[in-house]
Design a protein around this motif. Structure first.
Motif, PDB file in Angstrom:
ATOM      1  N   CYS A   1       0.810  -1.220   0.000  1.00  0.00           N
ATOM      2  CA  CYS A   1       0.000   0.000   0.000  1.00  0.00           C
ATOM      3  C   CYS A   1       0.848   1.277   0.000  1.00  0.00           C
ATOM      4  O   CYS A   1       0.289   2.367  -0.132  1.00  0.00           O
ATOM      5  CB  CYS A   1      -0.922   0.018   1.215  1.00  0.00           C
ATOM      6  SG  CYS A   1      -2.192  -1.264   1.192  1.00  0.00           S
TER       7      CYS A   1
ATOM      8  N   LEU B   1       0.262   3.652  -2.723  1.00  0.00           N
ATOM      9  CA  LEU B   1      -1.160   3.935  -2.938  1.00  0.00           C
ATOM     10  C   LEU B   1      -1.663   4.778  -1.772  1.00  0.00           C
ATOM     11  O   LEU B   1      -2.262   4.271  -0.826  1.00  0.00           O
ATOM     12  CB  LEU B   1      -1.945   2.623  -3.025  1.00  0.00           C
ATOM     13  CG  LEU B   1      -1.433   1.591  -4.038  1.00  0.00           C
ATOM     14  CD1 LEU B   1      -2.122   0.262  -3.843  1.00  0.00           C
ATOM     15  CD2 LEU B   1      -1.598   2.114  -5.451  1.00  0.00           C
TER      16      LEU B   1
ATOM     17  N   GLU C   1      -5.137   4.234  -0.374  1.00  0.00           N
ATOM     18  CA  GLU C   1      -5.519   2.908   0.115  1.00  0.00           C
ATOM     19  C   GLU C   1      -5.258   2.801   1.614  1.00  0.00           C
ATOM     20  O   GLU C   1      -4.184   3.138   2.086  1.00  0.00           O
ATOM     21  CB  GLU C   1      -4.725   1.826  -0.614  1.00  0.00           C
ATOM     22  CG  GLU C   1      -5.151   0.409  -0.297  1.00  0.00           C
ATOM     23  CD  GLU C   1      -6.515   0.053  -0.849  1.00  0.00           C
ATOM     24  OE1 GLU C   1      -7.376  -0.354  -0.044  1.00  0.00           O
ATOM     25  OE2 GLU C   1      -6.718   0.210  -2.051  1.00  0.00           O
TER      26      GLU C   1
ATOM     27  N   VAL D   1      -7.306  -3.305   3.935  1.00  0.00           N
ATOM     28  CA  VAL D   1      -6.724  -4.445   3.209  1.00  0.00           C
ATOM     29  C   VAL D   1      -6.501  -5.612   4.167  1.00  0.00           C
ATOM     30  O   VAL D   1      -6.817  -6.760   3.849  1.00  0.00           O
ATOM     31  CB  VAL D   1      -5.407  -4.041   2.506  1.00  0.00           C
ATOM     32  CG1 VAL D   1      -4.744  -5.253   1.856  1.00  0.00           C
ATOM     33  CG2 VAL D   1      -5.661  -2.955   1.473  1.00  0.00           C
TER      34      VAL D   1
END
Length: 80
Positions: free
Chosen positions: A49, A52, A55, A60
């Motif tokens: 991540c 990102l 995110e 997750v």
């Protein structure tokens, strides 16, 4: 809690979306992993991540059903 640990808690709990937040969260995750406070599979999610920014690694972890201990530690920290 010492200053370095407190700062890493602040970083790892940064909300998603801020520019470079993914990389900052990953750096803090490495800190906790090196101290033996985070499992390597959880660190891997933070690594994935890291590029990102939008995110949320905790989302997750929940989707992949890993890191329950770490998620509990995050909740405990946020409720302090």
């Amino acid at each position: 809690m010492d200053e370095e640990t407190r700062r890493n808690w602040e970083i790892i709990t940064m909300p998603p979306g801020t520019e470079w937040s993914g990389r900052a969260r990953y750096a803090a995750a490495m800190y906790f992993c090196q101290r033996g406070e985070m499992a390597s599979d959880v660190l891997e999610v933070y690594r994935i991540c890291s590029r990102l920014d939008a995110e949320d690694p905790v989302s997750v972890l929940k989707r992949w059903q890993i890191g329950a201990e770490w998620i509990a530690r995050l909740k405990a920290y946020r409720s302090e």
